[in-house]
Design a protein around this motif. Sequence first.
Motif, short mmCIF file in Angstrom:
data_model
loop_
_atom_site.label_atom_id
_atom_site.label_comp_id
_atom_site.label_asym_id
_atom_site.label_seq_id
_atom_site.Cartn_x
_atom_site.Cartn_y
_atom_site.Cartn_z
N ILE A 508 0.86 -1.19 0.00
CA ILE A 508 0.00 0.00 0.00
C ILE A 508 0.89 1.23 0.00
CG2 ILE A 508 -1.62 1.37 1.39
CD1 ILE A 508 -2.78 -1.19 2.47
N ALA A 509 0.47 2.26 -0.74
CA ALA A 509 1.14 3.56 -0.69
C ALA A 509 0.06 4.63 -0.82
CB ALA A 509 2.19 3.70 -1.78
N PHE A 510 0.29 5.78 -0.19
CA PHE A 510 -0.66 6.88 -0.23
C PHE A 510 -0.06 8.07 -0.96
CE2 PHE A 510 -1.88 4.35 3.41
CZ PHE A 510 -3.27 4.30 3.31
N ASP A 511 -0.86 8.70 -1.84
CA ASP A 511 -0.37 9.88 -2.54
C ASP A 511 -0.68 11.14 -1.74
OD1 ASP A 511 -3.04 10.57 -3.01
OD2 ASP A 511 -3.04 9.85 -5.07
N SER A 512 -0.32 12.29 -2.27
CA SER A 512 -0.46 13.55 -1.54
C SER A 512 -1.91 13.94 -1.30
CB SER A 512 0.26 14.67 -2.29
OG SER A 512 -0.31 14.84 -3.58
N SER A 513 -2.84 13.35 -2.05
CA SER A 513 -4.26 13.64 -1.85
C SER A 513 -4.93 12.66 -0.90
CB SER A 513 -5.00 13.62 -3.20
OG SER A 513 -4.48 14.60 -4.07
N GLY A 514 -4.18 11.72 -0.36
CA GLY A 514 -4.74 10.73 0.55
C GLY A 514 -5.36 9.54 -0.14
N ASN A 515 -5.22 9.44 -1.49
CA ASN A 515 -5.71 8.26 -2.19
C ASN A 515 -4.81 7.07 -1.87
OD1 ASN A 515 -7.64 9.89 -3.62
ND2 ASN A 515 -5.98 10.56 -4.96
N MET A 516 -5.41 5.89 -1.76
CA MET A 516 -4.66 4.68 -1.43
C MET A 516 -4.43 3.85 -2.69
SD MET A 516 -5.48 1.68 1.37
CE MET A 516 -6.95 1.11 0.55
N TRP A 517 -3.16 3.54 -2.95
CA TRP A 517 -2.77 2.73 -4.10
C TRP A 517 -2.33 1.36 -3.60
CZ3 TRP A 517 -3.32 4.75 -9.05
CH2 TRP A 517 -3.64 6.11 -9.10
N ILE A 518 -2.84 0.31 -4.25
CA ILE A 518 -2.66 -1.06 -3.79
C ILE A 518 -1.98 -1.87 -4.88
CG2 ILE A 518 -3.85 -3.12 -2.92
CD1 ILE A 518 -6.26 -1.20 -2.34
N ALA A 519 -0.94 -2.58 -4.50
CA ALA A 519 -0.31 -3.53 -5.42
C ALA A 519 -1.06 -4.86 -5.33
CB ALA A 519 1.17 -3.72 -5.07
N ASN A 520 -1.53 -5.35 -6.48
CA ASN A 520 -2.21 -6.65 -6.55
C ASN A 520 -1.25 -7.63 -7.20
OD1 ASN A 520 -3.84 -8.86 -6.90
ND2 ASN A 520 -5.57 -7.73 -7.76
N SER A 530 -9.96 5.97 -3.81
CA SER A 530 -9.83 7.41 -3.59
C SER A 530 -10.01 7.76 -2.12
CB SER A 530 -10.86 8.17 -4.43
OG SER A 530 -12.16 7.94 -3.95
N ASN A 531 -9.44 8.89 -1.75
CA ASN A 531 -9.60 9.39 -0.39
C ASN A 531 -11.08 9.67 -0.09
OD1 ASN A 531 -8.59 10.57 2.16
ND2 ASN A 531 -9.33 12.48 1.29
N ALA A 532 -11.81 10.11 -1.10
CA ALA A 532 -13.24 10.35 -0.91
C ALA A 532 -13.97 9.08 -0.53
CB ALA A 532 -13.84 10.94 -2.19
N GLN A 533 -13.62 7.98 -1.19
CA GLN A 533 -14.27 6.71 -0.87
C GLN A 533 -13.82 6.19 0.50
OE1 GLN A 533 -15.45 2.44 -2.98
NE2 GLN A 533 -13.91 3.71 -3.94
N LEU A 534 -12.57 6.42 0.85
CA LEU A 534 -12.07 5.96 2.14
C LEU A 534 -12.78 6.66 3.30
CD1 LEU A 534 -8.22 5.84 1.45
CD2 LEU A 534 -9.72 3.88 1.82
N THR A 535 -13.20 7.90 3.07
CA THR A 535 -13.81 8.67 4.15
C THR A 535 -15.33 8.59 4.19
OG1 THR A 535 -13.73 10.63 2.72
CG2 THR A 535 -11.89 10.31 4.25
N LEU A 536 -15.93 7.89 3.22
CA LEU A 536 -17.38 7.72 3.24
C LEU A 536 -17.81 6.83 4.39
CD1 LEU A 536 -18.24 7.22 -0.55
CD2 LEU A 536 -18.90 9.16 0.89
N PRO A 537 -19.03 7.02 4.91
CA PRO A 537 -19.54 6.10 5.93
C PRO A 537 -19.66 4.69 5.35
CG PRO A 537 -20.88 8.10 5.79
CD PRO A 537 -19.98 8.10 4.60
N GLY A 538 -19.69 3.72 6.24
CA GLY A 538 -19.85 2.34 5.80
C GLY A 538 -18.69 1.48 6.24
N ALA A 539 -18.98 0.18 6.38
CA ALA A 539 -17.98 -0.76 6.90
C ALA A 539 -17.19 -1.44 5.82
CB ALA A 539 -18.69 -1.81 7.77
N THR A 540 -17.58 -1.31 4.54
CA THR A 540 -16.87 -2.02 3.47
C THR A 540 -16.69 -1.11 2.27
OG1 THR A 540 -18.93 -2.89 2.55
CG2 THR A 540 -17.77 -4.27 4.16
N ILE A 541 -15.67 -1.42 1.50
CA ILE A 541 -15.45 -0.82 0.19
C ILE A 541 -15.40 -1.98 -0.80
CG2 ILE A 541 -13.81 0.44 -1.28
CD1 ILE A 541 -12.99 2.05 1.13
N THR A 542 -16.25 -1.93 -1.81
CA THR A 542 -16.38 -3.07 -2.72
C THR A 542 -16.10 -2.71 -4.17
OG1 THR A 542 -18.75 -2.64 -2.90
CG2 THR A 542 -18.03 -4.20 -1.20
N SER A 543 -15.59 -1.51 -4.42
CA SER A 543 -15.27 -1.15 -5.81
C SER A 543 -14.06 -0.24 -5.81
CB SER A 543 -16.45 -0.46 -6.49
OG SER A 543 -16.76 0.76 -5.85
#
Length: 848
Positions: A508-520, A530-543
């Motif tokens: 995992i690495a984070f850019d200057s905007s707080g977006n999370m980049w993942i090596a698969n 995106s940082n926007a998706q990371l900060t949304l309410p909810g217990a899961t991220i599925t996309s």
Amino acid sequence: MQIKRTLWFLTAGALLLMLTACPGPAPTTGTLEITVAAPAGVTPDVRVTGPSTDRAVATTGATVLADLQPGEYQVVVNQVVVAGIGYGGTGATLRVEAGRRTTHNVNYVAESGAIRIDLTNPGLPTGLSPEVTLRNPDGTVRPPTSSTATELDFHNLPPGNYTLEVPNRTLNGSTYASAQNGATVTVTAGQQAAVNLAYTLNPGAATITVAGLVSTLPNEVTVTLTQGTTTITRTFTANGSVTFDNLPPGTYTITANAIEGNGDQDYAVTLSQPTLSVASNSTSSATLTYSRPTVTVNLTGLPVAPADANSVIVLTGGPGSVAPTTITGTDRSATITVPRFGSYTLTATSVVAGTTVDSFYFSTTGVALEPSPVSHTPSANLPLTARGETGRMFIAGNGIFAPVGLNAIYSLSDAAIATGASLSNFSPTTGTSSTEGYFKTAFDRHGNAYVIYQTFPGGTPARIVRISEGNLRTGNLAANAPGNKAILGSAISVPPPDGNEEVEPSDIAFDSSGNMWIANDRGSAIICISNAQLTLPGATITSFDQAILAPNFFTGTPLEGTYRFVRALAFDRDGNLWFTSDDTVLLEPNRLARLSRINARDLTCSGGVVRVAPDVLLDISNSAGPGEPFIKPAGLALSPDGNSLWVADYGGSTAKYRCVTPGTGDSRPVCPGDSSRVVAETTLVEANFVQETLIQVSIAGISPGTTLRDAFMEPGLLLDRITIPDGTGTDRGLQQPFHIAFDNQDRLWLASNNNVIVTTADTTSPCGFTLGVGETAVCLPGTALTDRRGKLFGVTIGTRSGSDPALPLARDITPAVRITSAVDGVGFTGVAFNIAPVNAPMFARPTQ
């Protein structure tokens, strides 16, 4: 008739040619145009002289002098004095050429000023008259331009400070004195300074003491006493006494100006009192204190006393630079001296000492303070926000080895890191788990922890779990705790036809905007949440918001492996994303360990699936170079100075197999070396008996290009290659480093799987398997069969010396700290520090 027409036409044409070939005479004279501008009431006095003219110009606007003989002409601008003010302009030497117009502009501007001394009511008895001398700035005496019984005028004075000398006058034993004696009169171009001269019988005096200046000023500063319409001034350039003699008794207002632009600093002024009462035959006094401007910041949001804090306050944006200010202990405010008046932005970070962990606080936004000559000591509150615990290391342990695999995340405090003390369980809080695939840990700029889980037999699928900063502080570590969030397979995998839908997050690495980049890793892709998706309410991220794959034109070429098995990520200071991928496989020439860069302009964290060609492609396999090959680039970290990347080689591995007789339609792979059986169980073991290494690759100013370049062979790219030798006992040195990170002391830490320690379990039963009837085992000799006891190395890199071997060959580095897993079966695969990373300037970083 036809012939006559032709002759006539030829004759006309010849005449036309003759006329065209004979131009008129060339011009022999030129023109000079003088344009004059002057203030109202000023009559110009300009004279133009030259070979054929001597002309006076006394009007504004354009004057044209025509039919001038060629040559040089002098334009002389004579000064004009109007109402005691001198006006002048710029002359010139101009060259007039035949057939051309030459122009010149004369702009009259004020060059001097005047002084008018009013003698209407001098306060002298009959028989006495005023005596006044004016001294120039150079000390010479200036005679008056005109004088009458009621007025003394000095005209056309160059700008500067002039001194009045008004000696005492005596009659019948009574002495009359003027406060203007020794006064400074400042002359400004275009203005008339007025002085009201008055004498006083039995005057008083005043002394103003100047203090606070740290050095002599380059320019004079004025202090003024005012009574009604009368003003008396004195000047100074250093600390000391400024004396006002011969003052008429009464109340005077004191004024003095702040000092701006004094070399490398400004001064604010404070008066001990606003007015001064002067009595006959006595001296009154006041103090004029100068000081450099200050700002006062009060930190809020920190724990109350007796909480012990180490806070650093930084001022930016002002007209002068200010070094960071540190306050310690229970102090919560600081007054900071600044060199200049102007607007400053204050930010702060603080580390508050705790029992087992420290807490980091930071200002989310700066507060602006603007010291000025009017308000030179402003103050404000600066709120700080908790970022959670810091000064702590987190190590992921992941083990798969028959008969069980042990997994846990451990933590170490600052003190334990320094001493190499034993690890403390973090998750699970006690013991080890055999059902989870802990792999790596990471922290974002808000202090949230991210745990990477890889696929593990009998466990839940690969995923990433975020433990919120608040839950970290309260110890609420359960994956499903409110505020925590799971990033599931569909948010990491790329479905067909673009991807293979496999999920194996590896970094995992984070850019200057707080977006999370993942090596698969298995999915051969880089995913962005995106940082926007990371900060949304909810217990899961599925996309996912973006998935980066290899461009279509890479397929089938030697570059095909650029996105195959993406294992490690790191951002550089310019926002470019670097990643490692693929393996070095000597039997497959196109299988090469790689280090590649995606340019920041191609990173959008939006748009779904995209195909991006890296703009830097480096071959780090060393498959044909001196020394051992670089096999599997599993760890990546940016150096503290931002100029290079460190890459860790996980090394090679092989497998041991438990083989069984196949059943009908059995699709399991054939057992190596025994084609009559199929593989029922596989365990990986270390096959590279050479200690793994780290390489340092220069990225400062690296030139882009889509051609695969050999980092081991290109001059200037490979800076260093290191390894760690054996320690004592069963410590076999650096083996299988999976993850690397720098701490806040710029030490490099290596989490090593360390699959090298031989135990009795390796030699009981063939290869450590328990064999049933009809089963066989295929394995390496017993001395190569190993299990895991992870190693953590803290390394101070240093620099190569002249006696070191050539760069492609590894050099030994003795680690400052060695930490070993407490039990067999736990290999270390992740290391992270809960501090803002030193290699990410977009994040705040605590000072400890």
